[in-house]
Design a protein around this motif. Structure first.
Motif, PDB file in Angstrom:
ATOM      1  N   MET A 278       0.826  -1.205   0.000  1.00  0.00           N
ATOM      2  CA  MET A 278       0.000   0.000   0.000  1.00  0.00           C
ATOM      3  C   MET A 278       0.862   1.258   0.000  1.00  0.00           C
ATOM      4  SD  MET A 278      -3.228  -0.773   2.507  1.00  0.00           S
ATOM      5  CE  MET A 278      -3.908   0.854   2.130  1.00  0.00           C
ATOM      6  N   GLY A 281       2.236   1.726  -3.322  1.00  0.00           N
ATOM      7  CA  GLY A 281       1.191   1.820  -4.332  1.00  0.00           C
ATOM      8  C   GLY A 281       0.319   3.038  -4.119  1.00  0.00           C
ATOM      9  N   PRO A 282      -0.915   2.849  -3.634  1.00  0.00           N
ATOM     10  CA  PRO A 282      -1.851   3.972  -3.538  1.00  0.00           C
ATOM     11  C   PRO A 282      -1.432   5.084  -2.582  1.00  0.00           C
ATOM     12  CG  PRO A 282      -2.755   1.988  -2.501  1.00  0.00           C
ATOM     13  CD  PRO A 282      -1.544   1.567  -3.257  1.00  0.00           C
ATOM     14  N   LEU A 283      -0.567   4.779  -1.613  1.00  0.00           N
ATOM     15  CA  LEU A 283      -0.168   5.801  -0.639  1.00  0.00           C
ATOM     16  C   LEU A 283       1.194   6.424  -0.943  1.00  0.00           C
ATOM     17  CD1 LEU A 283      -1.174   4.037   2.721  1.00  0.00           C
ATOM     18  CD2 LEU A 283      -2.525   5.635   1.343  1.00  0.00           C
ATOM     19  N   ARG A 284       1.841   6.048  -2.024  1.00  0.00           N
ATOM     20  CA  ARG A 284       3.243   6.418  -2.221  1.00  0.00           C
ATOM     21  C   ARG A 284       3.477   7.919  -2.307  1.00  0.00           C
ATOM     22  NH1 ARG A 284       1.342   4.493  -7.011  1.00  0.00           N
ATOM     23  NH2 ARG A 284       1.594   5.797  -8.864  1.00  0.00           N
TER      24      ARG A 284
END
Length: 309
Positions: A278, A281-284
């Motif tokens: 995560m 991915g979506p929080l990078r």
């Protein structure tokens, strides 16, 4: 001990904790080796994850991991005893406890964390067994301190700089002392008005810490900036990139990783591998890429030492 999704467990894996049904019955006891039949049974009961034993840490490292957390939690509990629940007063438009935070005793615990984590990275891997639901905020602060110390060491910080980072991480959430208990301890998502109140805690922490005679100035800045985001869109100032203090960028990674992997009253934490996925991915966009890369490498080395990689 490591938690994995049931789909990732294999016949021959050994349970590290009892597996309970929704009504609290023991489905399988700790120490049981999983079989295909057992895995199917757990799936039928809707079990989503299990705790498995890894290759055991050396006894000394395992004990050091417990000891640094226990000792630091005791120091943090004592240092903040007068803050939690103290009468609130108006200060620059927000409500703050009218007390002076006592921090001299915290340095002993922080120095112990720095010493042990620098010696054995595996000490930094989270230990769910020490958590208590009624002390989530305190134990979260301890874990963020330990993880940030691992990350700071991996980034080359040493000596006083690493100690200052560890102290800043330990106190990053102290502003939550000014958040009403019914919001802070709510067992579920916050309503929009409650979220607005919760988002005051970085400012509250900054005001509590900024003129403290026994703390480095970085401590207050980390309290203020740990919810800022590398790509922008964080709070309370909407900073981005290198406008955010380096220590705050380190603590942001540690803060999110522990928040994702920790068990809460209303949900189980996710597997460390899922948390890392995560975060990359979506929080990078929330994280300094250089800091995030160093974190992944540091956690990987710690997991190799622990035998959980």
């Amino acid at each position: 001990m490591r938690r994995v999704r049931l789909s990732a467990a294999k016949p021959g894996d050994c349970l590290a904790k009892d597996v309970l049904s929704e009504d609290g019955r023991v489905l399988l006891s700790s120490g049981v080796r999983l079989t295909r039949t057992f895995l199917d049974l757990l799936a039928e009961h809707g079990v989503e994850s299990v705790y498995l034993t890894g290759r055991p840490l050396q006894r000394a490292v395992r004990e050091a991991s417990r000891r640094v957390r226990r000792d630091l939690l005791v120091e943090l509990r004592e240092a903040t005893r007068s803050v939690w629940g103290a009468p609130l007063v108006e200060a620059k438009g927000v409500q703050l406890p009218q007390v002076q935070l006592e921090v001299k005793g915290l340095r002993r615990g922080v120095l112990q964390v720095v010493r042990e984590v620098s010696r054995h990275p595996a000490v930094a891997l989270p230990l769910q067994e020490l958590r208590r639901a009624d002390e989530y905020t305190l134990m979260h602060s301890v874990e963020v301190c330990v993880i940030a110390t691992l990350l700071g060491h991996a980034l080359g910080l040493r000596g006083d700089s690493l100690v200052d980072l560890a102290m800043s991480a330990l106190l990053h959430d102290v502003g939550k002392a000014g958040i009403p208990a019914h919001i802070l301890n709510k067992p579920g998502p916050l309503a929009p008005d409650e979220l607005t109140v919760m988002r005051q805690h970085p400012t509250l922490g900054w005001i509590l810490l900024r003129e403290h005679p026994d703390l480095p100035p970085e401590t207050a800045l980390v309290a203020l900036q740990h919810h800022e985001r590398w790509a922008g869109g964080g709070y309370p100032l909407g900073l981005q990139g290198e406008q955010i203090h380096y220590f705050a960028r380190i603590c942001a990674v540690a803060d999110v990783y522990d928040a994702l992997t920790a068990d809460r009253v209303y949900r189980e934490g996710i597997d460390p591998g899922e948390a890392q996925a995560m975060m990359t991915g979506p929080l990078r966009d929330a994280f300094d890429p250089h800091v995030l890369k160093a974190f992944l490498l540091a956690i990987g080395r710690a997991q190799e030492e622990a035998g959980t990689a």
